[in-house]
Design an enzyme around this catalytic site. Structure first.
Site, PDB file in Angstrom:
ATOM      1  N   LYS A 156     -15.148  -6.992   6.269  1.00 17.36           N
ATOM      2  CA  LYS A 156     -14.627  -8.214   6.889  1.00 17.36           C
ATOM      3  C   LYS A 156     -14.479  -8.132   8.409  1.00 17.36           C
ATOM      4  CE  LYS A 156     -12.323  -7.951   2.606  1.00 17.36           C
ATOM      5  NZ  LYS A 156     -11.238  -7.113   2.104  1.00 17.36           N
TER       6      LYS A 156
ATOM      7  N   SER B  32      -3.146  -7.534   2.820  1.00 15.59           N
ATOM      8  CA  SER B  32      -3.468  -7.339   4.244  1.00 15.59           C
ATOM      9  C   SER B  32      -3.917  -8.656   4.852  1.00 15.59           C
ATOM     10  CB  SER B  32      -4.587  -6.308   4.406  1.00 15.59           C
ATOM     11  OG  SER B  32      -4.147  -5.050   3.991  1.00 15.59           O
TER      12      SER B  32
ATOM     13  N   HIS C 219       0.840  -1.201   0.000  1.00 14.08           N
ATOM     14  CA  HIS C 219       0.000   0.000   0.000  1.00 14.08           C
ATOM     15  C   HIS C 219       0.873   1.249   0.000  1.00 14.08           C
ATOM     16  CE1 HIS C 219      -3.282  -2.473   2.225  1.00 14.08           C
ATOM     17  NE2 HIS C 219      -3.700  -2.252   0.987  1.00 14.08           N
TER      18      HIS C 219
ATOM     19  N   ARG D  95      -2.344  -5.951  -8.342  1.00 14.16           N
ATOM     20  CA  ARG D  95      -1.294  -6.981  -8.249  1.00 14.16           C
ATOM     21  C   ARG D  95      -1.475  -7.946  -9.411  1.00 14.16           C
ATOM     22  NH1 ARG D  95      -3.029  -7.968  -2.214  1.00 14.16           N
ATOM     23  NH2 ARG D  95      -4.917  -7.806  -3.449  1.00 14.16           N
TER      24      ARG D  95
END
Ligand code: PNS
Length: 345
Positions: free
Chosen positions: A226, A313, A202, A275
């Site tokens: 989440k 993460s 990040h 990504r």
């Protein structure tokens, strides 16, 4: 009210004199976050200074000197008292009087300011605010910024000034700078995410976005799906910690729609990291939906550096939860906190 950050951090300010409506600590903090938090010298000018809190905050965060302009005698006494409490009186000049004539005097003396902070009473006549705005280009040092608080949008800016507005509750804050020739307004981008927690990947994307845009607002999503362990405010604090060396990056908690937030922040682009191919599908969908909701806001993708292409993460959370080391996966400044927060349970 307290000074939020810097050498005078935590100093409690004197009681607010009658008739003065000071900028709240929260808005003051947001303003300085948006400005890049800390300064390396330069002179600040605090207009309609009230308690002097904005100028004192600027001194506390590294401005060399500050001039305060205020016409009320009781407010001038409060400014002097507050400068004394913060032990900053020697770096300050307090001018008692009307703002516009004081500005003409300062222009006449050839004074130029790196930071101009103005919180005029909201009920003040539009002419006074207009008078303030037309004088700003002559008072700003090259690269200097002005911040004007108001109850609503300022309307058309005079020639020589460009800016963007953000709203914090009922307060509109307009960030202004001098335009040279036909230079355009500041280009602002949003880097949104859950940042649960912020990773080295990040930070790489945020850093690269800060080179492409004049200002980057990192938006930490409040409504993360989440069930994050940390509140959005705590996740934002971690991002602030790692983004501290980047002077044109600020961090905000975002609630609601991303495109609405982008509009409020005066942003023209959303920057996201990409990504492997697996990211593409959901990012493509979000970008298309956002484009449909707000056609003027572009989504820009920055390709993850190869060394971060495997990093997420969720991987950090999983490794930390089993007691593994996440050194290198998150910036060193937050390693200990991440390791502690996400370990176990
Ligand atoms: O790091 P994440 O979990 O991919 O970040 C997700 C985030 C916060 C960027 C995303 O959930 C978001 O944009 N939320 C705001 C709500 C919104 O605008 N939704 C419509 C976009 S599809």
């Amino acid at each position: 009210m307290r000074i939020v950050s810097g050498t005078a951090r935590g100093i409690r300010l004197a009681a607010v004199p009658e008739g003065v409506r000071p900028t709240s600590d929260r808005v003051r903090e947001a303003i300085f976050n948006a400005l890049g938090q800390f300064f390396d010298g330069g002179e600040a000018l605090d207009l309609y200074a009230g308690t002097g809190a904005l100028g004192i905050e600027a001194l506390s965060r590294g401005c060399d000197r500050a001039v305060f302009v205020e016409k009320s005698g009781s407010a001038v006494r409060a400014i002097r008292e507050n400068l004394g409490r913060a032990r900053l009186a020697e770096r300050a000049e307090v001018v008692r009087g009307e703002v516009l004539p004081a500005l003409d005097r300062l222009v006449g003396e050839g004074r130029r300011f790196r930071l101009i902070l103005a919180d005029p009473p909201y009920k003040m006549a539009g002419e006074e605010v207009g008078g303030l705005l037309v004088r700003l280009p002559d008072l700003l040092a090259p690269g200097g910024r002005a911040v004007v608080e108001s109850g609503g949008l300022l309307g058309e800016l005079p020639e020589g000034l460009a800016g963007s507005a953000r709203s914090y509750g009922g307060t509109v804050v307009t960030f202004l700078e001098r335009t040279e020739g036909d230079a355009k307004a500041m280009r602002v981008a949003i880097c949104p995410g859950s940042f649960d927690p912020v990773t080295s990947g990040h930070l790489d994307v945020i850093t690269r976005a800060s080179v492409l845009f004049d200002h980057v607002v990192v938006a930490v999503g409040k409504n993360a799906k989440k069930g994050p362990k940390l509140s959005a405010e705590d996740r934002a604090r971690l991002v602030e910690k790692v983004a501290k060396p980047l002077p044109n990056v600020s961090v905000e908690v975002m609630e609601g729609l991303l495109v609405e937030f982008a509009r409020e922040q005066g942003a023209e682009a959303v920057v996201k990291g990409l990504r492997a191919g697996s990211d593409f599908e959901s990012e493509f969908q979000q970008a298309q939906l956002n484009k449909m909701l707000s056609p003027s806001i572009e989504t820009v993708f920055i390709m993850a550096a190869p060394e971060h292409s495997f990093l997420s993460s969720s991987a950090v959370r999983e490794i930390a939860s089993f007691g593994g080391s996440v050194r290198g996966l998150v910036p060193d400044e937050i390693l200990e906190t991440v390791q502690a927060v996400y370990s176990g349970g």
